[in-house]
Write a protein that holds these residues in place. Sequence first.
Motif, PDB file in Angstrom:
ATOM      1  N   VAL A  63       9.469  41.971  47.411  1.00  0.00           N
ATOM      2  CA  VAL A  63       8.713  42.657  46.362  1.00  0.00           C
ATOM      3  C   VAL A  63       8.576  44.141  46.702  1.00  0.00           C
ATOM      4  N   ALA A  64       8.268  44.442  47.966  1.00  0.00           N
ATOM      5  CA  ALA A  64       8.081  45.834  48.380  1.00  0.00           C
ATOM      6  C   ALA A  64       9.376  46.635  48.231  1.00  0.00           C
ATOM      7  N   LEU A  65      10.483  46.091  48.700  1.00  0.00           N
ATOM      8  CA  LEU A  65      11.758  46.804  48.601  1.00  0.00           C
ATOM      9  C   LEU A  65      12.191  46.948  47.145  1.00  0.00           C
ATOM     10  N   SER A  66      11.950  45.917  46.338  1.00  0.00           N
ATOM     11  CA  SER A  66      12.314  46.000  44.925  1.00  0.00           C
ATOM     12  C   SER A  66      11.517  47.091  44.216  1.00  0.00           C
ATOM     13  N   LEU A  67      10.233  47.174  44.520  1.00  0.00           N
ATOM     14  CA  LEU A  67       9.420  48.215  43.904  1.00  0.00           C
ATOM     15  C   LEU A  67       9.893  49.600  44.337  1.00  0.00           C
ATOM     16  N   THR A  68      10.298  49.735  45.586  1.00  0.00           N
ATOM     17  CA  THR A  68      10.821  51.019  46.064  1.00  0.00           C
ATOM     18  C   THR A  68      12.058  51.430  45.276  1.00  0.00           C
ATOM     19  N   LEU A  69      12.968  50.474  45.055  1.00  0.00           N
ATOM     20  CA  LEU A  69      14.155  50.775  44.256  1.00  0.00           C
ATOM     21  C   LEU A  69      13.788  51.089  42.807  1.00  0.00           C
ATOM     22  N   LEU A  70      12.834  50.361  42.263  1.00  0.00           N
ATOM     23  CA  LEU A  70      12.404  50.624  40.885  1.00  0.00           C
ATOM     24  C   LEU A  70      11.828  52.028  40.743  1.00  0.00           C
ATOM     25  N   VAL A  71      10.975  52.417  41.679  1.00  0.00           N
ATOM     26  CA  VAL A  71      10.382  53.752  41.625  1.00  0.00           C
ATOM     27  C   VAL A  71      11.468  54.821  41.788  1.00  0.00           C
ATOM     28  N   GLY A  72      12.371  54.612  42.759  1.00  0.00           N
ATOM     29  CA  GLY A  72      13.447  55.585  42.966  1.00  0.00           C
ATOM     30  C   GLY A  72      14.306  55.766  41.729  1.00  0.00           C
ATOM     31  N   SER A  73      14.703  54.645  41.130  1.00  0.00           N
ATOM     32  CA  SER A  73      15.526  54.748  39.922  1.00  0.00           C
ATOM     33  C   SER A  73      14.739  55.364  38.775  1.00  0.00           C
ATOM     34  N   GLY A  74      13.435  55.055  38.683  1.00  0.00           N
ATOM     35  CA  GLY A  74      12.608  55.651  37.643  1.00  0.00           C
ATOM     36  C   GLY A  74      12.500  57.159  37.793  1.00  0.00           C
ATOM     37  N   LEU A  75      12.328  57.636  39.037  1.00  0.00           N
ATOM     38  CA  LEU A  75      12.252  59.079  39.270  1.00  0.00           C
ATOM     39  C   LEU A  75      13.557  59.774  38.894  1.00  0.00           C
ATOM     40  N   VAL A  76      14.678  59.165  39.276  1.00  0.00           N
ATOM     41  CA  VAL A  76      15.978  59.765  38.952  1.00  0.00           C
ATOM     42  C   VAL A  76      16.214  59.738  37.443  1.00  0.00           C
ATOM     43  N   LEU A  77      15.869  58.626  36.776  1.00  0.00           N
ATOM     44  CA  LEU A  77      16.026  58.548  35.325  1.00  0.00           C
ATOM     45  C   LEU A  77      15.154  59.588  34.617  1.00  0.00           C
ATOM     46  N   ARG A  78      13.933  59.734  35.073  1.00  0.00           N
ATOM     47  CA  ARG A  78      13.025  60.702  34.449  1.00  0.00           C
ATOM     48  C   ARG A  78      13.518  62.123  34.675  1.00  0.00           C
ATOM     49  N   SER A  79      14.041  62.391  35.873  1.00  0.00           N
ATOM     50  CA  SER A  79      14.610  63.705  36.155  1.00  0.00           C
ATOM     51  C   SER A  79      15.824  63.970  35.266  1.00  0.00           C
TER      52      SER A  79
END
Length: 883
Positions: A503-519
């Motif tokens: 769960v922790a690693l998945s959330l990290t990937l989700l946040v990372g992809s969200g930041l890149v998508l938002r950028s």
Amino acid sequence: MKGDLYRRLRSWLKRWVFRGRQEQELAAEMEFHREQLIAQFRAEGMTQREAELAARREFGAFADAYQEEARDAWRPMSLSAMLRDLRLAFRAMRRSPGFSVLAILTLGLGIGACTTMFSVIQSTVRSALPVAEQDRLFFFWEDNAALGIDQFSQSVPNFVDYREQTTSFESLIGTSSGNVSLATGNQAARHAQAVQISAGFSRTFGWPMLVGRDFLAAEDVPGGEAIAIISERLWRDAFQAREDVVGREVLIDRTPHRIVGVVGAQADLYGETDVFRPLRPDASAGDRDNHWLTVVGKLKPGVTVAQAEAEIDLIAASLRAQYPDTMKGWDAHLELLADQLIPPAWRQGLNLLLGAVGLLLLIACANVANLLLSRSLMRERELAIRTSLGATRGQLARQLLSETFVLAAAGAVLGVVLAYWGLEAVRALAPSDLPRIDEIAISGPSLAFAGCACVACTLIAGLLPALKGSQTTPAPNLGGTAKAAGGTLQRSRLRDTLVVVQVALSLTLLVGSGLVLRSFARLSQVDPGFDASGVLTFQIAPDEATYRTGADMVSLFERLHDKLSALPGVTGVAQTSGLPFGDGRTSLNVFPVDPAAVPAEESVQASWRIVDADYFDVLRIPLTEGRAFTARDNDWEAPTIIISRRLAERFWPGQSALGKRVNPGGGDAHYTVVGVAEDIRLRDLSGASENPQMYFPTPLWAGWRHQSFAVRTVVPPETLGNAVQDAVRTIDPAQPIFGLNTLASLAQRDLRLPRLSAWLLSIFATLALLLAAIGLYAVMSTAVAQRTREIGVRMALGAQRRAVVAMVLSHGGRLVVLGTVAGLLLSMGAARALSAGLYGSPTFDLVVFGVAALVLVGTAALSLLLPARRAAGVDPVVALRSE
């Protein structure tokens, strides 16, 4: 558990690494027991000889058997034992096809994603360049700290001086690429890429000459014969790879050039180059202010970079002393060729994606480890029977690890297949100018990486389940209480921990992809300062043989302007030395002449373009003050210039810049500002590396040979391509154009890497979320199966189904909450690491963090519903009867 695991690992290490020491210790132990037995017999009254014989009779056979047994335990596993374990592993796979398919798919996705990104990095960044001894090849740049220039081409006189005075280099090669018209035989002229290059370049770079020879030093001088070396591609396409091509001619810019050689395809290091011509540097005619040569140097064997740069510093100091006017502040330095050919932004982006797939593989391994732990609970009776029949814990662990290896090997095979498809997707999504994109493929190193990933998955996913499974004891599991005994607290905690990690690693990937998508979303919405819609662009470079003077080129461009303006649907045509986001980057340091906020001796670096009177209107760049250029702006006695608003505010904040004078480049010409334009993005949408701009009028620079045209139209611009080419042919049938593209496509160039990163990270994050959901579902389903009797008892005693559902959801909810908290902490570190590459996003974007957490929690809730419903549907009578 940690201590037990540590002792096992230490035992295995001693067994395999310290074999010789173990033999010595075993022999010493046997000798000790023999001496003790001899001493016992002597005490009973035997002589030394009789005691030794008696000890040998009584202890000898036992000692030999004991030593052989010990050596069997140390000896590496035999091939037959390995094959037996593998056969049993395949049999176990067939018994549980659903489990096997799920585990193979999980590992296949993780290994496939990792192999895909590794192949991209291996092919583009890590594999050797098509040059010999690349560790000795360096770009030789000039720089000027006072002018803010840290990497610049060399002037011809400086190149000649460095080449003559240096002793650290085996050779210095000057190069300059350009666009030419090329015709072979009866074929029509076409655009081609040509490189002027120093003699001996094939030996310096290690490029083979397939036919003929390299340029001779005597040919690399001004005024020599028109000769050329052609590429392998042109040799095969135009000359059918004929060996007698040497001596034949090609028309380069309508001038016949005699072919002296054919160079191998490795020479495409400079792009798809068709022809090479001698550089022929002329130091006497060159201007030290005119920096246009790219120089590559090859160090002599044994010479270090520090030694070479120390010598370069001395030569640069000497040149500054000899030519104080043109060499003031100029120095030089070296950059490794391999590092410069791959832009740092590409390296950072690819390493980011490799890190993301690494997390995905860890999630996959944790998922499979959880599945294996859950499955081992169902196999406790089987393992207990094996233990009771004499199987040791080591044999059980080895068998369970073999089963994991078979799953990982199948996953690796699937991963390689998926990587082939993944590379096709990367090639489709990646920019066409990604360095060495054509070389991206599954190679030997890629297969080796997949093999290493298979072994790593075996150990990461299978070691703990194997060790836990080998601890099964026969008594309780053969006594009819397997289910009750299987659910030990320690093993449940281990499975829960793995879920939290997923769960922790998945959330990290989700946040990372969200930041890149938002950028990426913010970057794609940036206003570049001009209107790119409805504009078709192309480039043209008239040859010197036909268009010798500036007047000749002006006549060609004016006729072309009129032809293009007459095309149906065309509303405007503009001419410039360089389009926004096009090829080429030109900048100068500009000094204020009239009193300004910047001292007269200081300067501002500004990007410059040569533009015509219609440029600002066609590209719809607003003028905040003054006017656009006109045909009257052609007087070198009173040259005019248009500057950008940022440059005007830098020099004269709060004042009008109209009528003020500037000195571009520090020369003698003082330009009067006749207009102020809004700043635009010329090469960087983020604006991080964007300079203010200044524009020179076309009439003053009639001799600028390489020109770009922008054609605004009310019809789709891509439909005008053929009409534009026909218009050029009606004026000059032998004059090619190149770079035919829409301005909107050029403006999208800066989005290519962010788009690729956003797409791939989104895919990886989605896969990670799916794997985490599967892992949570598997754990909770196993927990419900283990606690069936407990649930039956609770319900028989009056527990409501709602309470049972709440019990299951609370268990899973605790894991999700712990994983979410840990994931948010990890995501903060990931966000900090990504912050430098994000546009317009705070380091900790609360929207991204919140949405990612909600998506994860929502997905986790869905994965918990089915186990909860299954628990609520337990029949107390059936549950108690089964026990």
